[in-house]
Scaffold this motif. Sequence first.
Motif, PDB file in Angstrom:
ATOM      1  N   UNK A 135       8.355   5.296 -16.143  1.00 55.51           N
ATOM      2  CA  UNK A 135       9.225   4.306 -15.921  1.00 55.51           C
ATOM      3  C   UNK A 135       9.652   3.972 -14.217  1.00 55.51           C
ATOM      4  N   UNK A 136       9.032   2.891 -13.763  1.00 52.21           N
ATOM      5  CA  UNK A 136       9.413   2.868 -12.448  1.00 52.21           C
ATOM      6  C   UNK A 136      10.559   1.969 -11.994  1.00 52.21           C
ATOM      7  N   UNK A 137      11.246   2.203 -11.044  1.00 52.36           N
ATOM      8  CA  UNK A 137      12.408   1.643 -10.300  1.00 52.36           C
ATOM      9  C   UNK A 137      12.238   1.675  -8.964  1.00 52.36           C
ATOM     10  N   UNK A 138      12.603   0.584  -8.337  1.00 55.64           N
ATOM     11  CA  UNK A 138      12.621   0.372  -6.838  1.00 55.64           C
ATOM     12  C   UNK A 138      13.905   0.762  -6.286  1.00 55.64           C
ATOM     13  N   UNK A 139      13.767   1.588  -5.206  1.00 58.34           N
ATOM     14  CA  UNK A 139      14.856   2.081  -4.321  1.00 58.34           C
ATOM     15  C   UNK A 139      14.920   1.289  -3.173  1.00 58.34           C
ATOM     16  N   UNK A 140      13.792   0.688  -2.470  1.00 58.87           N
ATOM     17  CA  UNK A 140      13.809  -0.288  -1.468  1.00 58.87           C
ATOM     18  C   UNK A 140      12.325  -1.101  -1.591  1.00 58.87           C
ATOM     19  N   UNK A 141      12.874  -2.321  -1.471  1.00 59.15           N
ATOM     20  CA  UNK A 141      11.613  -3.321  -1.464  1.00 59.15           C
ATOM     21  C   UNK A 141      11.965  -4.729  -0.521  1.00 59.15           C
ATOM     22  N   UNK A 142      10.789  -4.928  -0.298  1.00 55.86           N
ATOM     23  CA  UNK A 142      11.076  -6.362   0.536  1.00 55.86           C
ATOM     24  C   UNK A 142      10.917  -7.466  -0.388  1.00 55.86           C
ATOM     25  N   UNK A 155       4.729  -5.834   4.130  1.00 56.35           N
ATOM     26  CA  UNK A 155       5.770  -5.525   3.137  1.00 56.35           C
ATOM     27  C   UNK A 155       5.729  -3.992   3.094  1.00 56.35           C
ATOM     28  N   UNK A 156       6.818  -3.480   2.597  1.00 54.82           N
ATOM     29  CA  UNK A 156       6.882  -2.005   2.124  1.00 54.82           C
ATOM     30  C   UNK A 156       7.707  -1.839   0.870  1.00 54.82           C
ATOM     31  N   UNK A 157       7.233  -0.873  -0.006  1.00 57.49           N
ATOM     32  CA  UNK A 157       8.049  -0.816  -1.261  1.00 57.49           C
ATOM     33  C   UNK A 157       8.057   0.703  -1.561  1.00 57.49           C
ATOM     34  N   UNK A 158       9.483   1.301  -1.864  1.00 57.47           N
ATOM     35  CA  UNK A 158       9.489   2.668  -2.342  1.00 57.47           C
ATOM     36  C   UNK A 158       9.868   2.972  -3.632  1.00 57.47           C
ATOM     37  N   UNK A 159       9.426   3.382  -4.568  1.00 57.65           N
ATOM     38  CA  UNK A 159       9.714   3.515  -6.017  1.00 57.65           C
ATOM     39  C   UNK A 159       9.818   5.003  -6.328  1.00 57.65           C
ATOM     40  N   UNK A 160      10.796   5.206  -7.584  1.00 55.80           N
ATOM     41  CA  UNK A 160      10.890   6.508  -8.116  1.00 55.80           C
ATOM     42  C   UNK A 160      10.404   6.274  -9.744  1.00 55.80           C
ATOM     43  N   UNK A 161       9.836   7.154 -10.219  1.00 51.46           N
ATOM     44  CA  UNK A 161       9.523   7.233 -11.468  1.00 51.46           C
ATOM     45  C   UNK A 161       9.419   8.530 -12.255  1.00 51.46           C
ATOM     46  N   UNK A 162      10.096   8.921 -13.370  1.00 46.99           N
ATOM     47  CA  UNK A 162      10.057   9.929 -14.256  1.00 46.99           C
ATOM     48  C   UNK A 162       8.763   9.855 -14.985  1.00 46.99           C
ATOM     49  N   UNK A 163       8.201  10.673 -15.445  1.00 45.79           N
ATOM     50  CA  UNK A 163       6.642  10.614 -16.171  1.00 45.79           C
ATOM     51  C   UNK A 163       6.706  11.575 -17.228  1.00 45.79           C
ATOM     52  N   UNK A 164       5.933  11.442 -18.309  1.00 42.47           N
ATOM     53  CA  UNK A 164       5.492  12.438 -19.296  1.00 42.47           C
ATOM     54  C   UNK A 164       3.828  12.043 -19.523  1.00 42.47           C
ATOM     55  N   UNK A 165       3.254  13.077 -19.938  1.00 42.26           N
ATOM     56  CA  UNK A 165       1.971  12.763 -20.271  1.00 42.26           C
ATOM     57  C   UNK A 165       0.919  14.056 -20.588  1.00 42.26           C
ATOM     58  N   UNK A 166      -0.130  13.627 -20.889  1.00 43.57           N
ATOM     59  CA  UNK A 166      -1.017  14.687 -21.429  1.00 43.57           C
ATOM     60  C   UNK A 166      -2.337  14.830 -20.442  1.00 43.57           C
ATOM     61  N   UNK A 167      -2.827  15.762 -20.021  1.00 44.21           N
ATOM     62  CA  UNK A 167      -3.846  15.822 -19.195  1.00 44.21           C
ATOM     63  C   UNK A 167      -5.006  16.842 -19.747  1.00 44.21           C
ATOM     64  N   UNK A 168      -6.115  16.438 -19.967  1.00 45.54           N
ATOM     65  CA  UNK A 168      -7.268  17.356 -20.597  1.00 45.54           C
ATOM     66  C   UNK A 168      -8.467  17.316 -19.980  1.00 45.54           C
ATOM     67  N   UNK A 169      -8.862  18.481 -19.517  1.00 46.89           N
ATOM     68  CA  UNK A 169     -10.287  18.764 -18.923  1.00 46.89           C
ATOM     69  C   UNK A 169     -11.309  18.603 -19.936  1.00 46.89           C
ATOM     70  N   UNK A 170     -12.392  17.835 -19.510  1.00 50.69           N
ATOM     71  CA  UNK A 170     -13.485  17.679 -20.321  1.00 50.69           C
ATOM     72  C   UNK A 170     -14.838  18.367 -19.687  1.00 50.69           C
ATOM     73  N   UNK A 171     -15.349  19.369 -20.180  1.00 51.28           N
ATOM     74  CA  UNK A 171     -16.321  20.214 -19.401  1.00 51.28           C
ATOM     75  C   UNK A 171     -16.111  20.471 -17.977  1.00 51.28           C
ATOM     76  N   UNK A 172     -14.993  20.572 -17.829  1.00 48.91           N
ATOM     77  CA  UNK A 172     -14.712  21.292 -16.369  1.00 48.91           C
ATOM     78  C   UNK A 172     -14.592  20.343 -15.140  1.00 48.91           C
ATOM     79  N   UNK A 173     -15.258  19.195 -15.526  1.00 47.19           N
ATOM     80  CA  UNK A 173     -15.363  18.181 -14.381  1.00 47.19           C
ATOM     81  C   UNK A 173     -14.601  16.751 -14.390  1.00 47.19           C
ATOM     82  N   UNK A 174     -14.308  16.622 -15.406  1.00 48.72           N
ATOM     83  CA  UNK A 174     -13.863  15.327 -15.807  1.00 48.72           C
ATOM     84  C   UNK A 174     -12.336  15.508 -16.523  1.00 48.72           C
TER      85      UNK A 174
END
Length: 238
Positions: A197-204, A170-189
Amino acid sequence: MFKASKLIKNLIFLLLFIPSVSAHAEGQSLAEPQKPGQSQEIQSPSQEIPSLQQKQKISFFNSQNFNFKEKRIFSLDTAYLLSGLKNNGWGFGLGYEQLVLPFLSIKSDFSHVTIFPTSYDLTITTVGISLNAFYYPLNKGLNFLYVGFGCRTDFLMYSGDDVPSDHKKDSLIRLAPKIGWKQSIYDYVLVDIYYSYRFSVFSSDLPDSVADIKSNGNGFGVKLKFNLQKIFKAVFTR
């Protein structure tokens, strides 16, 4: 007799005084020359320690106080491994994000997950690729608040006795707007807290064993990522 004893005392005084004066003069010649009106200050090693500690204190809590702007991140995403383990399988994901403008980045992801549903004699293998664009309004590089939009394509392959002979992929194509917060911890993690919110534009017609895993709608999560670029640099440049 009086004059002889006085002369002996003067000789002893000269023998003791001259070496001390010469040693004091040699000590001044080894020091750096001082300019007129300028006093020499001796800086103890303890005064240099705060500056060294200040450079090393790039952490989760005080990274906003530093000129810490990540421009590219090559990361290992543990979310796919956790998703595979929850479904009696395994997985891994790799991501590369590049800052193309002061506030804008482009990010691509690759993932591979293999799961073994308990209710079916079935093995499901998925390969996914995605492309996203993110906007960072705080202008702190690839850190802190972001909003964006992305497209993801998943390719699914089935094997086992419960797979219909005419339905093995099967194959699945989805679009998704996204909001988030990304934080570095000691430069390695990296810790990535997001909502999408995900919604399909093509799916089997997905089997029931996959429909709950690849569902649409609200998505909220916390991802833990390892900055492979910084880890490799720290290991191989020593």
